[in-house]
Design a protein around this motif. Structure first.
Motif, PDB file in Angstrom:
ATOM      1  N   ALA A 181       0.039  -0.712  -0.161  1.00  0.00           N
ATOM      2  CA  ALA A 181      -0.257   0.382   0.059  1.00  0.00           C
ATOM      3  C   ALA A 181       0.630   0.975  -0.059  1.00  0.00           C
ATOM      4  O   ALA A 181       0.069   2.264  -0.544  1.00  0.00           O
ATOM      5  N   PRO A 182       1.690   1.241   0.892  1.00  0.00           N
ATOM      6  CA  PRO A 182       2.378   2.236   0.792  1.00  0.00           C
ATOM      7  C   PRO A 182       2.976   2.625  -0.843  1.00  0.00           C
ATOM      8  O   PRO A 182       3.061   3.935  -0.805  1.00  0.00           O
ATOM      9  N   PHE A 183       3.779   1.791  -1.185  1.00  0.00           N
ATOM     10  CA  PHE A 183       4.367   1.937  -2.403  1.00  0.00           C
ATOM     11  C   PHE A 183       3.423   2.799  -3.582  1.00  0.00           C
ATOM     12  O   PHE A 183       3.821   3.410  -4.470  1.00  0.00           O
ATOM     13  N   GLN A 184       2.127   1.876  -2.890  1.00  0.00           N
ATOM     14  CA  GLN A 184       1.204   2.435  -4.036  1.00  0.00           C
ATOM     15  C   GLN A 184       1.009   3.738  -4.132  1.00  0.00           C
ATOM     16  O   GLN A 184       0.426   4.596  -5.143  1.00  0.00           O
ATOM     17  N   THR A 185       0.439   3.698  -2.953  1.00  0.00           N
ATOM     18  CA  THR A 185       0.145   5.363  -2.355  1.00  0.00           C
ATOM     19  C   THR A 185       1.131   6.576  -2.583  1.00  0.00           C
ATOM     20  O   THR A 185       0.398   7.571  -3.648  1.00  0.00           O
ATOM     21  N   ILE A 186       2.113   5.877  -2.611  1.00  0.00           N
ATOM     22  CA  ILE A 186       3.184   7.259  -2.595  1.00  0.00           C
ATOM     23  C   ILE A 186       3.059   7.203  -5.067  1.00  0.00           C
ATOM     24  O   ILE A 186       3.360   9.035  -5.231  1.00  0.00           O
ATOM     25  N   GLY A 187       3.193   6.209  -5.627  1.00  0.00           N
ATOM     26  CA  GLY A 187       3.460   6.398  -6.572  1.00  0.00           C
ATOM     27  C   GLY A 187       2.203   7.371  -7.243  1.00  0.00           C
ATOM     28  O   GLY A 187       2.470   7.954  -8.170  1.00  0.00           O
ATOM     29  N   GLY A 188       1.370   6.389  -7.102  1.00  0.00           N
ATOM     30  CA  GLY A 188      -0.287   7.295  -7.452  1.00  0.00           C
ATOM     31  C   GLY A 188       0.082   9.101  -6.694  1.00  0.00           C
ATOM     32  O   GLY A 188      -0.692  10.057  -7.567  1.00  0.00           O
ATOM     33  N   LEU A 189      -0.010   9.124  -6.013  1.00  0.00           N
ATOM     34  CA  LEU A 189       0.539  11.022  -5.948  1.00  0.00           C
ATOM     35  C   LEU A 189       2.088  11.253  -5.805  1.00  0.00           C
ATOM     36  O   LEU A 189       1.553  12.907  -5.817  1.00  0.00           O
ATOM     37  N   THR A 190       2.656  10.520  -6.292  1.00  0.00           N
ATOM     38  CA  THR A 190       3.843  11.464  -7.098  1.00  0.00           C
ATOM     39  C   THR A 190       3.745  12.953  -8.065  1.00  0.00           C
ATOM     40  O   THR A 190       4.304  13.632  -8.468  1.00  0.00           O
ATOM     41  N   PRO A 191       2.517  12.466  -8.950  1.00  0.00           N
ATOM     42  CA  PRO A 191       2.506  13.323  -9.401  1.00  0.00           C
ATOM     43  C   PRO A 191       2.110  14.864  -9.419  1.00  0.00           C
ATOM     44  O   PRO A 191       1.985  16.050 -10.104  1.00  0.00           O
ATOM     45  N   LEU A 192       1.057  14.304  -8.620  1.00  0.00           N
ATOM     46  CA  LEU A 192       0.661  15.906  -7.818  1.00  0.00           C
ATOM     47  C   LEU A 192       1.355  17.140  -7.256  1.00  0.00           C
ATOM     48  O   LEU A 192       0.965  17.599  -6.984  1.00  0.00           O
ATOM     49  N   LEU A 193       2.063  15.474  -6.208  1.00  0.00           N
ATOM     50  CA  LEU A 193       3.388  16.431  -5.342  1.00  0.00           C
ATOM     51  C   LEU A 193       4.065  17.424  -6.656  1.00  0.00           C
ATOM     52  O   LEU A 193       5.093  18.096  -6.018  1.00  0.00           O
ATOM     53  N   ARG A 194       4.319  16.636  -7.424  1.00  0.00           N
ATOM     54  CA  ARG A 194       5.458  17.211  -8.243  1.00  0.00           C
ATOM     55  C   ARG A 194       5.228  19.043  -8.660  1.00  0.00           C
ATOM     56  O   ARG A 194       5.398  19.289  -8.913  1.00  0.00           O
ATOM     57  N   ARG A 195       3.071  18.508  -9.200  1.00  0.00           N
ATOM     58  CA  ARG A 195       2.601  19.850  -9.718  1.00  0.00           C
ATOM     59  C   ARG A 195       2.321  20.574  -8.919  1.00  0.00           C
ATOM     60  O   ARG A 195       1.779  21.776  -9.423  1.00  0.00           O
ATOM     61  N   ALA A 196       2.025  20.039  -7.884  1.00  0.00           N
ATOM     62  CA  ALA A 196       1.235  21.213  -6.699  1.00  0.00           C
ATOM     63  C   ALA A 196       2.365  22.811  -5.750  1.00  0.00           C
ATOM     64  O   ALA A 196       3.476  22.514  -6.105  1.00  0.00           O
ATOM     65  N   HIS A 197       1.599  23.413  -6.322  1.00  0.00           N
ATOM     66  CA  HIS A 197       2.093  24.766  -5.757  1.00  0.00           C
ATOM     67  C   HIS A 197       2.409  25.081  -4.057  1.00  0.00           C
ATOM     68  O   HIS A 197       3.493  25.842  -3.393  1.00  0.00           O
ATOM     69  N   ARG A 198       1.848  24.272  -3.311  1.00  0.00           N
ATOM     70  CA  ARG A 198       1.471  24.317  -2.248  1.00  0.00           C
ATOM     71  C   ARG A 198       1.160  23.108  -1.196  1.00  0.00           C
ATOM     72  O   ARG A 198       0.346  22.053  -1.644  1.00  0.00           O
ATOM     73  N   VAL A 199       1.500  22.583  -0.568  1.00  0.00           N
ATOM     74  CA  VAL A 199       1.164  21.148   0.576  1.00  0.00           C
ATOM     75  C   VAL A 199       0.956  21.985   1.922  1.00  0.00           C
ATOM     76  O   VAL A 199       1.969  22.483   2.642  1.00  0.00           O
ATOM     77  N   VAL A 200       0.071  21.240   2.678  1.00  0.00           N
ATOM     78  CA  VAL A 200      -0.934  21.817   3.512  1.00  0.00           C
ATOM     79  C   VAL A 200      -0.822  20.163   4.766  1.00  0.00           C
ATOM     80  O   VAL A 200      -1.142  19.582   3.231  1.00  0.00           O
TER      81      VAL A 200
END
Length: 438
Positions: A151-170
């Motif tokens: 699960a951690p690998f799948q979660t991080i893999g799925g979120l990586t594109p969003l993380l790289r495009r986000a201008h702000r992280v809360v």
């Protein structure tokens, strides 16, 4: 899900990572204070409705659900952006209000990412908070982040594109290894930490002193193999959370923060969203007692805690005990049998439960987040919040050396609360009636 948010042209996306119900609530408060837009580009303004209770609960322990006292009421003036008033400057260590950010953030969008835990009670509250967020118009992405070895690998893999495009992280928990790992991936130049209870006070203090990030109840213990293995990730996360040329750091908090590092903007959370959406509550004649998970975390002895609850309930006429989501069913069953209190498993954070009512005219608590948040959520009502200190004799032999000082600081810095004692002898002996000066 698409990370795009805001209007056409140059959308600015914000990702918020939460792992508990109160973190999600505080993200909603942060978005409200900053007039942050929804996925469609509009500032949320319609009232949220509390859904019906739909989760199982331990046998014999009722949930606080079903009532809609005050729920679904629109914000004054029909809703819309509401900023918090500034009580200082945005310079390092100062407090800043959120209203001034409305012109910059009204066209931005927010996507909430729930990194779901495994605890059933926490999951239930998170699902209901997620419904409130969707009612506000925000996009919610539910991740089974702990649902198996992969699960951690799948979660991080799925979120990586969003993380790289986000201008702000809360984020709601900078101590979380999950969150720290995500911080090593994102390129966001704006980082925001919202309250995760009293842990926020410790986070800011550790950041100011340049210390490694360690939860207060674990501090002083020997670092295990997993801690050593994860140390490089934790160090990178701490550097990302230190203001510098790479970006900005904001702490959005209702906690008293006196030693914020230079460059960190501290914004006050006054629970404006909660007060605009719910209440005022109907008050009952009796008192309610708020539970704590200090026994479960190994800080306080179980028998000593039970005796303190029994004494407080008798002295103040308490009839209900609002359980912390991490309290064990076995402990709660024993508490109900031996004290006669009605044990209630809240299905939402206590700030919302209290604001929608019904709630006692007196709320008793041990040192916890609620001694700071409830006076804010219940401002303008006749509810009295009272706090009982943890006697050093209650601490277990393996409690952190920092425990007593930290817990005393939680109560000593609380504003607009009364101090009470668990010592027997009736209300006259128990109630000291000293309003904490904060």
């Amino acid at each position: 899900m698409s990370p795009r948010a805001g209007s056409a042209g140059h959308p600015r996306s914000t990702l918020a990572f939460v792992e508990s119900p109160v973190q999600l609530l505080n993200v909603l408060e942060w978005a409200h204070a900053h007039a942050l837009g929804t996925a469609g580009g509009a500032v949320p303004g319609r009232a949220a409705a509390i859904p019906a209770q739909g989760r199982r609960r331990p046998r014999g322990i009722p949930a606080q659900g079903g009532r809609r006292s005050g729920a679904g009421r629109p914000a004054a003036g029909g809703g819309g952006p509401h900023g918090t008033a500034a009580d200082g400057t945005a310079a390092g260590g100062g407090r800043a209000g959120g209203a001034g950010a409305a012109d910059r953030t009204a066209l931005e969008g927010l996507t909430l990412v729930v990194l779901s835990p495994t605890d059933p009670m926490t999951r239930g509250q998170l699902r209901r908070m997620a419904e409130l967020a969707r009612d506000e118009g925000y996009e919610v992405r539910w991740e089974e982040a702990r649902g198996g070895a992969l699960a951690p690998f799948q979660t991080i893999g799925g979120l990586t594109p969003l993380l790289r495009r986000a201008h702000r992280v809360v984020m709601g928990d900078p101590f979380s290894r999950y969150v720290q790992l995500l911080l090593t991936i994102t390129r966001a130049r704006e980082l925001v930490v919202v309250d995760d209870g009293t842990a926020t006070m410790e986070f800011v203090a550790q950041l100011a002193r340049g210390e490694r990030l360690v939860r207060w109840h674990r501090k002083g213990g020997r670092r295990g193999p997993r801690d050593l293995l994860f140390a490089p990730v934790s160090s990178t996360a701490r550097r990302r959370l230190t203001p510098g040329t790479r970006g900005t750091v904001e702490v959005f908090s209702s906690m008293p923060i006196d030693e914020a590092p230079a460059g960190v903007t501290v914004t006050s959370n006054d629970f404006a969203w909660t007060r605009a959406r719910f209440g005022p509550p109907r008050l009952t004649r009796g008192a309610d007692l708020v539970g704590t998970s200090l026994v479960e975390t190994g800080v306080v002895d179980g028998e000593r805690y039970l005796e303190a609850v029994r004494s407080l309930a008798a002295a103040h006429g308490a009839t209900r005990y609002f359980a912390h989501r991490r309290e064990s069913s076995e402990k709660l069953h024993k508490l109900a049998v031996e004290t006669g209190l009605e044990v209630v498993r809240p299905d939402l954070p206590l700030e919302l439960i209290a604001r929608r009512g019904p709630i006692g005219r007196t709320i008793l608590s041990f040192p916890s987040t609620v001694v700071h948040t409830l006076p804010l959520a219940l401002v303008g009502t006749e509810v009295r919040v009272a706090v009982c200190d943890i006697d050093p004799a209650w601490l277990t032999d393996h409690a952190s050396p920092r425990a007593q000082g930290f817990l005393s600081g939680v109560t000593g810095t609380a504003r607009d609360v009364d101090r009470v004692s668990s010592a027997p002898g009736g209300p006259e002996a128990a109630a000291e009636q000293d309003v904490a000066a904060g």
